[in-house]
Motif scaffolding. Structure first.
Motif, short mmCIF file in Angstrom:
data_model
loop_
_atom_site.label_atom_id
_atom_site.label_comp_id
_atom_site.label_asym_id
_atom_site.label_seq_id
_atom_site.Cartn_x
_atom_site.Cartn_y
_atom_site.Cartn_z
N ARG A 32 -3.69 118.23 -22.08
CA ARG A 32 -4.18 119.61 -21.99
C ARG A 32 -4.21 120.26 -23.37
O ARG A 32 -5.18 120.92 -23.75
CB ARG A 32 -3.27 120.43 -21.07
CG ARG A 32 -3.38 120.07 -19.61
CD ARG A 32 -2.73 121.13 -18.74
NE ARG A 32 -1.30 121.25 -18.96
CZ ARG A 32 -0.38 120.86 -18.08
NH1 ARG A 32 -0.75 120.34 -16.93
NH2 ARG A 32 0.89 121.01 -18.33
N ALA A 53 -7.03 118.99 -25.37
CA ALA A 53 -8.31 119.54 -24.93
C ALA A 53 -8.51 120.93 -25.51
O ALA A 53 -9.59 121.25 -26.03
CB ALA A 53 -8.36 119.59 -23.40
N ILE A 54 -7.47 121.76 -25.46
CA ILE A 54 -7.60 123.12 -25.99
C ILE A 54 -7.78 123.09 -27.51
O ILE A 54 -8.61 123.79 -28.07
CB ILE A 54 -6.37 123.97 -25.60
CG1 ILE A 54 -6.31 124.13 -24.08
CG2 ILE A 54 -6.43 125.34 -26.27
CD1 ILE A 54 -5.09 124.84 -23.58
N ASN A 82 -11.26 121.91 -28.45
CA ASN A 82 -12.22 122.96 -28.12
C ASN A 82 -12.17 124.10 -29.13
O ASN A 82 -13.19 124.62 -29.56
CB ASN A 82 -11.91 123.48 -26.71
CG ASN A 82 -13.01 124.37 -26.20
OD1 ASN A 82 -14.18 124.03 -26.31
ND2 ASN A 82 -12.65 125.52 -25.67
N THR A 140 -13.84 123.02 -32.35
CA THR A 140 -15.30 123.12 -32.24
C THR A 140 -15.74 124.56 -32.41
O THR A 140 -16.69 124.86 -33.13
CB THR A 140 -15.76 122.65 -30.85
OG1 THR A 140 -15.00 121.52 -30.48
CG2 THR A 140 -17.23 122.31 -30.85
N GLU A 141 -15.02 125.45 -31.73
CA GLU A 141 -15.36 126.86 -31.80
C GLU A 141 -15.30 127.36 -33.25
O GLU A 141 -16.19 128.06 -33.71
CB GLU A 141 -14.39 127.65 -30.91
CG GLU A 141 -14.64 129.13 -30.86
CD GLU A 141 -13.55 129.85 -30.10
OE1 GLU A 141 -12.82 129.21 -29.32
OE2 GLU A 141 -13.43 131.06 -30.29
N ARG A 173 -18.03 126.57 -35.69
CA ARG A 173 -19.29 127.31 -35.52
C ARG A 173 -19.27 128.64 -36.26
O ARG A 173 -20.24 129.38 -36.21
CB ARG A 173 -19.57 127.61 -34.03
CG ARG A 173 -19.52 126.42 -33.14
CD ARG A 173 -20.74 125.58 -33.37
NE ARG A 173 -20.40 124.20 -33.12
CZ ARG A 173 -21.08 123.39 -32.33
NH1 ARG A 173 -22.15 123.82 -31.74
NH2 ARG A 173 -20.71 122.16 -32.15
N ASP A 196 -14.12 137.53 -23.73
CA ASP A 196 -15.06 136.67 -23.01
C ASP A 196 -14.52 136.19 -21.67
O ASP A 196 -15.17 135.42 -20.99
CB ASP A 196 -15.42 135.45 -23.87
CG ASP A 196 -16.25 135.82 -25.07
OD1 ASP A 196 -16.66 137.00 -25.15
OD2 ASP A 196 -16.47 134.96 -25.93
N ARG A 197 -13.30 136.57 -21.35
CA ARG A 197 -12.65 136.16 -20.12
C ARG A 197 -12.44 134.64 -20.03
O ARG A 197 -12.21 134.11 -18.96
CB ARG A 197 -13.43 136.61 -18.89
CG ARG A 197 -13.47 138.11 -18.76
CD ARG A 197 -14.11 138.53 -17.46
NE ARG A 197 -14.39 139.95 -17.49
CZ ARG A 197 -15.42 140.47 -18.16
NH1 ARG A 197 -16.22 139.68 -18.83
NH2 ARG A 197 -15.62 141.75 -18.16
N ILE A 198 -12.56 133.98 -21.18
CA ILE A 198 -12.33 132.54 -21.17
C ILE A 198 -10.85 132.27 -20.88
O ILE A 198 -10.50 131.31 -20.22
CB ILE A 198 -12.75 131.92 -22.52
CG1 ILE A 198 -14.26 132.03 -22.66
CG2 ILE A 198 -12.31 130.49 -22.64
CD1 ILE A 198 -14.79 131.61 -23.99
N VAL A 199 -10.03 133.19 -21.34
CA VAL A 199 -8.59 133.01 -21.14
C VAL A 199 -8.24 133.01 -19.65
O VAL A 199 -7.36 132.28 -19.21
CB VAL A 199 -7.80 134.09 -21.93
CG1 VAL A 199 -7.99 135.46 -21.35
CG2 VAL A 199 -6.34 133.75 -21.98
N THR A 239 -10.18 131.82 -17.22
CA THR A 239 -10.53 130.53 -16.63
C THR A 239 -9.56 129.45 -17.08
O THR A 239 -9.27 128.53 -16.33
CB THR A 239 -11.96 130.12 -17.01
OG1 THR A 239 -12.15 130.32 -18.40
CG2 THR A 239 -12.98 130.96 -16.26
N ILE A 240 -9.05 129.58 -18.31
CA ILE A 240 -8.11 128.56 -18.79
C ILE A 240 -6.75 128.70 -18.10
O ILE A 240 -6.20 127.73 -17.58
CB ILE A 240 -7.94 128.63 -20.32
CG1 ILE A 240 -9.25 128.25 -21.00
CG2 ILE A 240 -6.81 127.73 -20.79
CD1 ILE A 240 -9.21 128.32 -22.50
#
Ligand code: ATP
Ligand code: MG
Lengths: 299, 280
Positions: free
Chosen positions: A17, A20-21, A24, A27-28, A31, A94-97, A99-100
């Motif tokens: 896990r 994966a974070i 990710n 990658t972020e 950019r 972004d509310r990504i937190v 979903t994670i």
């Protein structure tokens, strides 16, 4: 219903896990335009150090190292702060937190993954800059050796050897690598500090301003403490106070080994290890502080 | 007794207002229970506390008082989220990832192996109708596509409970019909669904049970059929009738001691019309 998964036990800590974070996050971050701008800027600075070094006749290599290591130090510190400060606010916005963390991911792992992502970015940029720096140093060394060979062609062998050896000594001394590692560790410490501050900061600007503030205090505090200790006898109250200050404002001056590297002086192994341990200690401590605050945080 | 998927007991949640003494009451003394296998709808106007309730159930927000449980595990335990999928309202996902990469990322967080994921991702993309868009970046997805990738992401770990916060917000009628069918499909597979919405007719179509929130309080709760049944009335719909037939029926009702309340031409809903003309 799926009977196989229903009974599956949850792992309290999972490297998969975190990986994966972290990947990710990396990658972020790659950019981000600011990353390339800063990196380009640092590389240009390192590149131009060659020109500036040639203007100062005698201490060419010293100047080259001084400017390059300085550029690396500032760039990695700046990147550590800027890249880290936006991570948590961005994820929340972004509310990504959501979903994670709605997956079985402990908040500690989320922060650790994020931090590792930044550290990877810092490591990559340190590698790029070091490669450029060492390549320049190598090519300048070769040029200097060739020039010396030409100039001293008629002189006795021993004299020539001594001259060549002195050039070699003043370019690649084995302390370059510890010096660069310490610069990297300082950036790690700053990234961890920034994550900690961003867990309770209300805005990204606040995080950056506070971290930069701590950065400057951290550079001054060693001197201040010595001065203070001279004037007062240190009772337990004063000691506690100093310990707290030292925890919140790490003595960043300790991470300035570059000066010694530039001068060609050796960094004693003990000092290097102590500094490395200190950097790792602060990085871990700030991450733990961050976890403590983030765990109780309303998202 | 049927297993409970979600149990909320006496939950109150207040948010402090920065720099002010008072605080916002988002949820007040809320208790509810969702049985395993049910589709449960939380209804309520804007700001009534639907999202807050769902976040408390998922352990994203800590309740001020009371507690929430998922399959008998306290929501504050990370392990309680093992069997849960969540779609937040208006979700965003990392723009730089493709649809397939997004699913892979969330699958990894659930502890799925790379090999298992490769197969699972294809299945999920197909399920939500994004097979052809799977290798495009989310930056170029439309709102409905984002909603669907969000739904796929919520299903990646084969959850036993799926929590959807306004799953059809911003989705066109065709898309929301597909989402509705998907929810019914989940229900058929025995998966519990807890959703929030303020689109009432959609909720009416899919939910077994609803709870209605107003100002953070649960003001009505029960099975949809029971809540909506009008006592003592029956509707009759027939085809190819004449005016004469209608008159006869009315007479029949009157002689039997009943009372005709309304008699009108059947109309299709606007949704039906929309689907008919756009799906050609
Ligand atoms: N993090 C927060 N801080 C302060 N107040 C909050 C927070 N989250 C929600 N609230 C308040 O709690 C109340 C309920 O909000 P919530 O988002 O749960 O409503 P909702 O029913 O989901 O509304 P909507 O239909 O608009 O999504 C609102 O008054 C809102 O202002
Ligand atoms: Mg809401």
């Amino acid at each position: 219903m799926n009977p196989v998964r229903a009974g599956a036990s949850h792992k309290a800590f999972s490297l998969d896990r975190i990986a994966a974070i972290a990947s990710n996050t990396l990658t972020e971050l790659t950019r981000l335009k600011v990353f390339y701008v800063l990196l380009l800027f640092a590389c240009v600075l390192i590149g131009s150090s060659v020109l500036m070094a040639r203007l100062s006749f005698q201490q060419e290599f010293q100047v080259l190292k001084d400017i390059s290591l300085g550029a690396m130090s500032i760039f990695t510190s700046l990147l550590a702060i800027v890249a880290t400060a936006r991570m948590l606010p961005q994820d929340t916005e972004d509310r990504i937190v959501y979903t994670i963390l709605a997956k079985p991911v402990p908040r500690f792992e989320y922060l650790l993954g994020k931090l590792l992502g930044v550290l990877l970015l810092l490591a990559i940029s340190t590698l790029i800059m070091s490669a450029l720096f060492l390549a320049l140093l190598y090519s300048r060394e070769h040029a200097a050796l060739a020039a010396t060979n030409r100039q001293m062609a008629g002189l006795p062998q021993e004299q020539l050897h001594a001259a060549l050896q002195s050039i070699r000594d003043s370019t690649f001394n084995p302390d370059l690598l510890p010096g660069i590692s310490v610069i990297f560790l300082k950036a790690c410490l700053l990234a961890s500090l920034t994550i900690f501050i961003s867990t309770f900061a209300t805005s990204q600007i606040f995080t950056v301003v506070v971290t930069v503030f701590v950065y400057f205090i951290g550079h001054l505090q060693g001197t201040a403490r010595e001065f203070w200790l001279q004037g007062h006898s240190a009772g337990w109250l004063a000691r506690t106070f100093l310990a707290v200050v030292a925890l919140l404002f790490p003595d960043l001056q300790l991470f300035n080994l570059a000066d010694e590297v530039v001068a060609g002086a050796a960094i004693p192994l003990a000092i290097f290890l102590k500094t490395a341990a200190l950097g790792a200690f602060y990085t871990v401590i700030y991450l733990l502080f961050a976890t403590a605050i983030f765990s109780a945080k309303e998202l | 007794m049927i297993e409970a998927a979600v149990v909320v007991t006496g939950v109150t949640k207040t948010f402090p207002v920065p720099f002010k003494r008072r605080s916002v009451l988002a949820v007040r003394d809320l208790s509810l229970r969702v049985d395993a296998g049910q589709v449960y709808g939380l209804l309520g106007p804007n700001g009534s506390g639907k999202s807050t309730t769902l976040k408390i159930i998922l352990g994203l927000v800590a309740p001020t008082r009371g507690k929430a449980e998922i399959f008998a595990r306290d929501s504050t335990e990370v392990a309680s989220r093992e069997a849960v999928g969540f779609l937040p309202e208006n979700p965003y996902f990392p723009k730089y990832l493709t649809g397939a990469e997004t699913l892979r990322f969330y699958g990894k967080l659930c502890g799925l192996s790379s090999r298992a994921l490769t197969k699972k991702i294809q299945e999920l993309l197909e399920l939500v109708g994004l097979t052809s868009a799977g290798d495009r970046r989310l930056g170029g997805y439309s709102k409905g596509m984002l909603q669907r990738i969000g739904l796929a992401q919520a299903l990646v770990n084969e959850p036993r409970l799926v929590v959807l916060d306004e799953p059809t917000a911003g989705v066109d009628p065709v898309g929301s019909r597909e989402i509705r069918d998907l929810i019914l499909d989940l229900k058929k597979r025995g998966i519990t669904v807890l959703l929030s919405s303020h689109l009432l007719d959609q909720v009416q179509e899919v939910c077994d049970r609803v709870g209605i929130l107003a100002n953070g309080e649960l003001v009505s709760e029960g099975a949809v059929n029971e809540l909506l049944a009008v006592e003592n009335q029956t509707e009759v719909v027939f085809e190819a009738g004449s005016e004469e037939l209608t008159r006869q029926i009315e007479a029949l009702i009157n002689t039997a001691g009943g009372r005709l309340i309304d008699c009108r031409k059947s109309r299709k809903t606007l949704e039906r019309l929309f689907l008919d003309v756009t799906l050609k």
